[in-house]
Design a protein around this motif. Structure first.
Motif, mmCIF file in Angstrom:
data_model
loop_
_atom_site.group_PDB
_atom_site.id
_atom_site.type_symbol
_atom_site.label_atom_id
_atom_site.label_comp_id
_atom_site.label_asym_id
_atom_site.label_seq_id
_atom_site.Cartn_x
_atom_site.Cartn_y
_atom_site.Cartn_z
ATOM 1 N N ASP A 34 0.830 -1.211 0.000
ATOM 2 C CA ASP A 34 0.000 0.000 0.000
ATOM 3 C C ASP A 34 0.859 1.253 0.000
ATOM 4 O OD1 ASP A 34 -2.585 -1.376 0.253
ATOM 5 O OD2 ASP A 34 -1.876 -1.899 2.249
ATOM 6 N N LEU A 35 1.937 1.207 0.789
ATOM 7 C CA LEU A 35 2.827 2.364 0.886
ATOM 8 C C LEU A 35 3.526 2.631 -0.440
ATOM 9 C CD1 LEU A 35 4.383 1.638 4.393
ATOM 10 C CD2 LEU A 35 2.610 3.308 3.839
ATOM 11 N N VAL A 36 3.932 1.549 -1.122
ATOM 12 C CA VAL A 36 4.582 1.712 -2.420
ATOM 13 C C VAL A 36 3.617 2.328 -3.424
ATOM 14 C CG1 VAL A 36 5.577 0.475 -4.371
ATOM 15 C CG2 VAL A 36 6.240 -0.137 -2.058
ATOM 16 N N THR A 37 2.383 1.830 -3.420
ATOM 17 C CA THR A 37 1.370 2.356 -4.334
ATOM 18 C C THR A 37 1.152 3.851 -4.092
ATOM 19 O OG1 THR A 37 0.279 0.202 -4.369
ATOM 20 C CG2 THR A 37 -1.001 2.085 -5.146
ATOM 21 N N LEU A 38 1.064 4.226 -2.825
ATOM 22 C CA LEU A 38 0.895 5.639 -2.478
ATOM 23 C C LEU A 38 2.103 6.457 -2.923
ATOM 24 C CD1 LEU A 38 -0.610 7.907 -1.036
ATOM 25 C CD2 LEU A 38 0.440 7.155 1.109
ATOM 26 N N ASP A 39 3.283 5.920 -2.715
ATOM 27 C CA ASP A 39 4.512 6.632 -3.058
ATOM 28 C C ASP A 39 4.625 6.859 -4.568
ATOM 29 O OD1 ASP A 39 7.110 7.722 -2.223
ATOM 30 O OD2 ASP A 39 7.938 6.048 -3.371
ATOM 31 N N GLU A 183 16.977 -12.613 -4.440
ATOM 32 C CA GLU A 183 18.168 -11.818 -4.109
ATOM 33 C C GLU A 183 17.903 -10.349 -4.404
ATOM 34 O OE1 GLU A 183 21.527 -12.875 -6.535
ATOM 35 O OE2 GLU A 183 20.619 -12.080 -8.368
ATOM 36 N N THR A 184 18.476 -9.486 -3.564
ATOM 37 C CA THR A 184 18.317 -8.052 -3.779
ATOM 38 C C THR A 184 19.471 -7.276 -3.177
ATOM 39 O OG1 THR A 184 16.906 -6.125 -3.390
ATOM 40 C CG2 THR A 184 16.940 -7.803 -1.672
ATOM 41 N N THR A 185 19.811 -6.172 -3.840
ATOM 42 C CA THR A 185 20.740 -5.184 -3.275
ATOM 43 C C THR A 185 20.005 -3.866 -3.042
ATOM 44 O OG1 THR A 185 21.411 -4.462 -5.491
ATOM 45 C CG2 THR A 185 22.721 -6.220 -4.466
ATOM 46 N N LEU A 186 18.678 -3.904 -3.119
ATOM 47 C CA LEU A 186 17.869 -2.675 -3.082
ATOM 48 C C LEU A 186 17.082 -2.538 -1.789
ATOM 49 C CD1 LEU A 186 16.411 -3.083 -6.693
ATOM 50 C CD2 LEU A 186 18.353 -1.664 -6.026
ATOM 51 N N ASP A 187 17.590 -3.127 -0.695
ATOM 52 C CA ASP A 187 16.782 -3.267 0.510
ATOM 53 C C ASP A 187 16.492 -1.963 1.235
ATOM 54 O OD1 ASP A 187 17.257 -6.354 0.657
ATOM 55 O OD2 ASP A 187 19.202 -5.407 0.444
ATOM 56 N N ASN A 189 16.181 1.491 0.291
ATOM 57 C CA ASN A 189 15.186 2.414 -0.236
ATOM 58 C C ASN A 189 13.963 1.703 -0.819
ATOM 59 O OD1 ASN A 189 16.855 4.591 0.385
ATOM 60 N ND2 ASN A 189 17.930 4.443 -1.558
ATOM 61 N N HIS A 190 14.074 0.403 -1.063
ATOM 62 C CA HIS A 190 13.007 -0.296 -1.778
ATOM 63 C C HIS A 190 12.555 -1.569 -1.063
ATOM 64 C CE1 HIS A 190 13.544 2.395 -5.183
ATOM 65 N NE2 HIS A 190 14.833 2.196 -5.100
ATOM 66 N N PHE A 191 12.768 -1.645 0.254
ATOM 67 C CA PHE A 191 12.370 -2.842 0.990
ATOM 68 C C PHE A 191 10.862 -3.088 0.866
ATOM 69 C CE2 PHE A 191 10.635 -4.607 4.948
ATOM 70 C CZ PHE A 191 11.268 -5.847 4.962
ATOM 71 N N ASP A 192 10.043 -2.056 1.055
ATOM 72 C CA ASP A 192 8.597 -2.226 0.981
ATOM 73 C C ASP A 192 8.147 -2.686 -0.403
ATOM 74 O OD1 ASP A 192 8.042 -1.570 3.615
ATOM 75 O OD2 ASP A 192 7.987 0.568 3.191
ATOM 76 N N ARG A 193 8.905 -2.318 -1.397
ATOM 77 C CA ARG A 193 8.544 -2.668 -2.768
ATOM 78 C C ARG A 193 8.684 -4.173 -3.032
ATOM 79 N NH1 ARG A 193 8.053 0.445 -7.199
ATOM 80 N NH2 ARG A 193 8.801 2.272 -6.078
ATOM 81 N N PHE A 194 9.646 -4.820 -2.369
ATOM 82 C CA PHE A 194 9.949 -6.213 -2.696
ATOM 83 C C PHE A 194 9.702 -7.206 -1.560
ATOM 84 C CE2 PHE A 194 12.639 -3.884 -5.737
ATOM 85 C CZ PHE A 194 12.232 -4.486 -6.914
ATOM 86 N N SER A 195 9.478 -6.714 -0.344
ATOM 87 C CA SER A 195 9.431 -7.634 0.790
ATOM 88 C C SER A 195 8.317 -8.673 0.663
ATOM 89 C CB SER A 195 9.275 -6.847 2.101
ATOM 90 O OG SER A 195 8.092 -6.066 2.085
ATOM 91 N N GLN A 258 19.516 11.741 -1.458
ATOM 92 C CA GLN A 258 18.421 12.244 -0.634
ATOM 93 C C GLN A 258 18.852 12.686 0.757
ATOM 94 O OE1 GLN A 258 15.718 8.960 -0.913
ATOM 95 N NE2 GLN A 258 14.836 9.676 -2.826
ATOM 96 N N ARG A 259 19.514 11.823 1.491
ATOM 97 C CA ARG A 259 19.769 12.098 2.905
ATOM 98 C C ARG A 259 21.129 12.729 3.162
ATOM 99 N NH1 ARG A 259 19.049 6.756 6.058
ATOM 100 N NH2 ARG A 259 19.401 8.162 7.815
ATOM 101 N N PHE A 260 22.062 12.541 2.243
ATOM 102 C CA PHE A 260 23.427 12.945 2.566
ATOM 103 C C PHE A 260 24.017 13.893 1.527
ATOM 104 C CE2 PHE A 260 22.795 8.722 4.525
ATOM 105 C CZ PHE A 260 22.809 9.148 5.845
#
Length: 881
Positions: A34-39, A183-187, A189-195, A258-260
């Protein structure tokens, strides 16, 4: 005016609102999908929509965009360099493993060299594949929308058709008893997208250790493993690394950072201050303005992908800001690849980078970044550091290493091993000793007189150790590594040519051969080995008469004392490298005092430093260690020959030319006993550790350090932020407590209780890497608490002797006990908990008699004394959860 585009955006929001209303009516919890869809919903803000509805504004933006692109193209330097391609690998071979694959095309191309890789377009195609092939497992590799994929092109979008069919695919695979691996290296910024996708799989591999628990909770099993990035040796390697190289810095981040962004701008300012050429690679998307920080717009460069790749390859320095700082495992792929190409890397702080790559330069200020960029006085120094990065990557961090780790976890045996035969020629005792010190593990030695044909047939690579040369520890490892990204008959050293293909070699004793290209007769008669070869460098060699001897005494002004125990890589790349950047390096005598290291690597690094620098001296206890830095520090004070002392631990870094600044303060006022600065603590959070009442950007002299210490409740500072008079230490017989942990805090307090005048300098002197793996303060064991008892016993006696014990008990003891010891008690091993609690009670006994006032401390004592062990355990868990 594009009104239709705005209407489409509004319709997407309306559709989402309908779905959200239905979810609320069903009383379903909000999930990651749901959060990914909103984003992903397009912005309806005035700023986002106005260009579509305002033709004049749109035209202005397009004009500005074209101006930005044109200026960026003009800034791109001329890059007339031909890149040399790898011709294959003599080291690696494809694993006899069959994998059905879904994911990015780039990952698929890697897998084709790693194993037998099979593709399909849909679930039906997968089932047909299972009928035709014996598949070991199904691998699903995370892909974003912009990635070209082998199938299921929108797998990164929850509730998409791709995700629906992927769910069907996973169910069918399980029905056929085929293991499913994600497998993922995108955890991060994109954890919600793939979890939710990963949770359906049998095994999960993540690059981010911090996500392991979350994956376990969502998947309902513990088959979640950490796997780091790895480079493709055939496409990212140091071949031709010296061609067209320019001493410039290229920023490889994708924007927005974004953050740094502040970290990026700080490091970029250091580049400008060092007068280095700086380029920021503009995003490939030509339809949008760059999202790089405004302060970097004037150094944006743009070109076609090939030109941008050449810009990276021909730059000595890569600047890459980590957007994941706290993960102990997740480093940017760009940092791996830069080292593999033989580039120097400048970055901001990251736990993973600091733990895995001590050779990568971490800067926390513009001044520090400038010092790093200016530190190499010769091309030879710079090249040696560049090649240490090449060694690090190709020894442990290729995609073959990562795939082998994955197969091991899945219970599939596939060992990547190549055996090296070393033939001793001449003085066999000397050559065998050098052989034993080689870092490469899979090696065997045979004297030339005993060499037989069968020795050659059971080896993969062959080299000769001749007593005409002295081979250092990484000699064999460097030669073997070159076979990983070249398919050649031999790899040779000692030539002027560096990392290029060659047709000949100068010396058989400086060359390693593929065993299939040599014979017994070839070696005994020094016959030429035909075929293409590869030349690496001239390092890891000494003349045979270069005997290690102590350096002659010199006339120095400051003694730097470095206590060492089994941390040679950090000593060489962190501590000592940072001292090299000091403006008074030539005026320091540097004492490397070894507390009894047991690993050969550390001993080897100490010897290298003694050989290379005439102002380096060493002393070793050779008894396995005392358990703390106290003994080597005390010995260093005893050995020092200058009037002034400073301390720096091997896994920390001197910054901002701080020791030179402290020394100048001492020189300007001979009545001072010591000068003190500040420390930046780098862990999950960055924290500046500084004393009270500093004069901003200046110096404050404390006329009564004892009163200052008491006024501020015994607050301490790292002794690595100080320059101290040696005769002051000796006059008051100040020694650090041997076998204790945190003993430097007591040493600081004793110095302030004894000093006449002290200067406080508002400057960061060193960076303290608090999250270093294996550091004493990060390992909370029974032994740690025993060391705490030693320290507190000594502290209680010292404060009683100084007449300040009552004040310490009333102002600091209980707060320190509750905020430090009781928190650490929670990190005990379960089987050691009650023993550790007993040692904390012993600490309290050292300070009695006293009336306890802090509730948590009083409860601890009451429960311990009444023998209520389980209640004690509950207390400490409940209080510090």
């Amino acid at each position: 005016m594009d009104v239709k585009a705005t209407l489409r955006d509004v319709q997407k929001h309306i559709a989402w609102l309908k779905e959200e209303k239905e979810r609320v009516n069903r009383k379903e919890a909000l999930v990651g999908d749901d959060l990914v869809t909103l984003d992903e919903l397009p912005s309806l803000s005035r700023q986002a929509q106005r260009p579509r509805l305002d033709d004049k504004l749109f035209e202005e933006q397009q004009t500005a965009l074209q101006a930005e692109l044109e200026a960026a193209r003009k800034r791109l330097p001329a890059l007339d360099v031909t890149r040399i391609q790898s011709n294959g690998s003599s080291f690696y071979e494809k694993a006899n493993v069959h994998v059905a694959f879904v994911g990015p095309v780039k990952r698929a191309q890697e897998l084709e060299r790693l194993c037998h890789t099979h593709y399909f377009e849909n679930v039906t195609g997968f089932l047909e594949l299972l009928e035709a092939e014996d598949i070991d497992f199904l691998l699903i590799s995370a892909a974003l929308t912009e990635d070209e994929t082998t199938a299921f092109h929108h797998m990164g979008t929850p509730r998409s058709h791709s995700r629906h069919w992927l769910g069907n695919l996973i169910r069918k695979a399980k029905q056929k008893e085929i293991r499913v691996v994600f497998e993922t290296t995108l955890d991060t910024n994109h954890f919600d997208r793939f979890s939710s996708l990963a949770a359906q799989c049998d095994y999960i591999f993540t690059a981010n250790e911090e996500r392991v628990t979350e994956y376990m909770e969502e998947a309902g099993h513990e088959r979640v493993f950490v796997i780091r990035p790895g480079v493709d040796p055939l496409h990212v390697n140091p071949i031709g690394m010296m061609r067209g190289k320019v001493d410039r810095v290229v920023v490889t981040n994708r924007f927005p950072v974004q953050r740094f962004a502040k970290d990026l701008e700080t490091l970029a300012q250091g580049v400008r201050d060092a007068n280095k050429e700086l380029h920021v690679m503009r995003e490939a998307n030509e339809s949008k303005a760059s999202l790089a920080p405004k302060s970097l717009q004037d150094v944006l460069v743009h070109g076609d992908p090939e030109a941008m790749e050449k810009l990276k390859e021909t730059s000595d320095w890569v600047l890459h800001v980590n957007e994941v700082k706290n993960s102990p495992t997740m480093s940017a792929q760009a940092i791996y690849e830069a080292q593999a190409r033989g580039q120097l890397v400048l970055t901001n702080y990251s736990v993973a980078v600091n733990n895995d790559f001590p050779n990568v330069f971490i800067a926390t200020s513009a001044l520090d970044a400038q010092g790093i960029l200016e530190m190499f006085k010769t091309d030879e120094e710079r090249l040696e550091h560049q090649l240490s990065g090449v060694r690090t990557i190709f020894s442990n961090h290729t995609m073959y290493d990562r795939f082998s780790e994955m197969l091991f976890t899945l219970g599939i045996h596939h060992e990547i091993r190549r055996d090296v035969l070393v033939i001793g020629r001449g003085d066999v005792t000397a050559t065998r000793e050098q052989f034993e010190r080689q870092s490469y593990p899979h090696k065997r030695f045979v004297a030339e007189a005993e060499l037989q044909e069968v020795d050659l047939r059971t080896a993969d690579f062959v080299t000769v150790f001749d007593d005409r040369h002295h081979y250092l520890d990484y000699y064999v490892e460097d030669l073997v590594n070159a076979f990983k990204y070249t398919d050649v008959s031999f790899v040779t050293k000692g030539q002027d040519t560096i990392h290029e293909f060659v047709e000949d070699y100068a010396d058989v004793a400086l060359t390693m051969f593929a065993a299939s290209h040599v014979s017994l007769e070839t070696l005994r008669n020094d016959q030429r080995v035909e075929g293409q070869g590869y030349a690496i460098d001239h390092f890891e060699l000494l003349a045979p008469d270069d005997v290690l001897v102590p350096n002659e005494p010199g006339d120095y002004q400051l003694s730097m004392i470095v206590p060492i125990y089994n941390n040679g890589r950090y000593l060489y790349n962190k501590c000592f490298s940072s001292l090299r950047r000091s403006s008074m390096f030539e005026d320091m005598e540097i004492w490397l005092v070894d507390d009894g290291s047991t690993d050969q690597e550390t001993i080897g690094y100490i010897e290298r430093l003694v050989r290379k620098y005439p102002n380096v001296y060493t002393y070793s206890f050779n008894d396995g260690g005392s358990g703390s830095a106290s003994r080597p520090r005390n010995k260093g004070v005893e050995l020092a020959t200058t009037p002034y002392i400073a301390f720096l631990d091997p896994d920390n870094e001197a910054v901002n030319d701080g020791y030179a600044a402290l020394f100048r303060v001492m020189q300007e006022d001979d009545t001072l006993d010591l000068s003190v600065g500040s420390m930046l603590k780098l862990a999950n959070r960055e924290a500046m550790i500084e004393l009270e009442d500093l004069e901003k950007d200046g110096v404050r002299v404390i006329e009564d350090p004892r009163a200052y210490l008491l006024e501020h409740n015994f607050k301490v500072q790292s002794i690595q932020t100080m320059v101290i008079k040696k005769d002051f230490i000796q006059k008051h017989d100040l020694k650090q407590v041997i076998g204790a942990v945190g003993q430097d805090s007591l040493f600081f307090q004793e110095m302030f209780l004894s000093a006449g005048r002290v200067a406080l300098l508002d400057l960061t002197i060193h960076d303290y890497y608090a999250a270093v793996a294996g550091s004493t303060v990060n390992t909370i064991t029974k032994k740690y608490f025993m060391k705490c008892v030693i320290r507190e016993t000594a502290r209680a006696k010292a404060f009683a002797r100084e007449g300040v014990l009552d004040q310490y008990r009333s102002t600091r003891f209980e707060r320190f006990f509750s905020m430090w010891y009781l928190v650490f008690l929670r990190r005990s091993k379960p089987e050691e908990f009650f023993d550790n609690a007993g040692m904390l009670y012993e600490i309290i006994e050292q300070y009695r008699p006293m009336e306890l006032e802090t509730p948590i401390v009083k409860q601890f004592v009451d429960l311990y004394e009444s023998g209520q062990k389980e209640e004690l355990k509950r207390l400490y868990f409940d209080a510090y959860l």
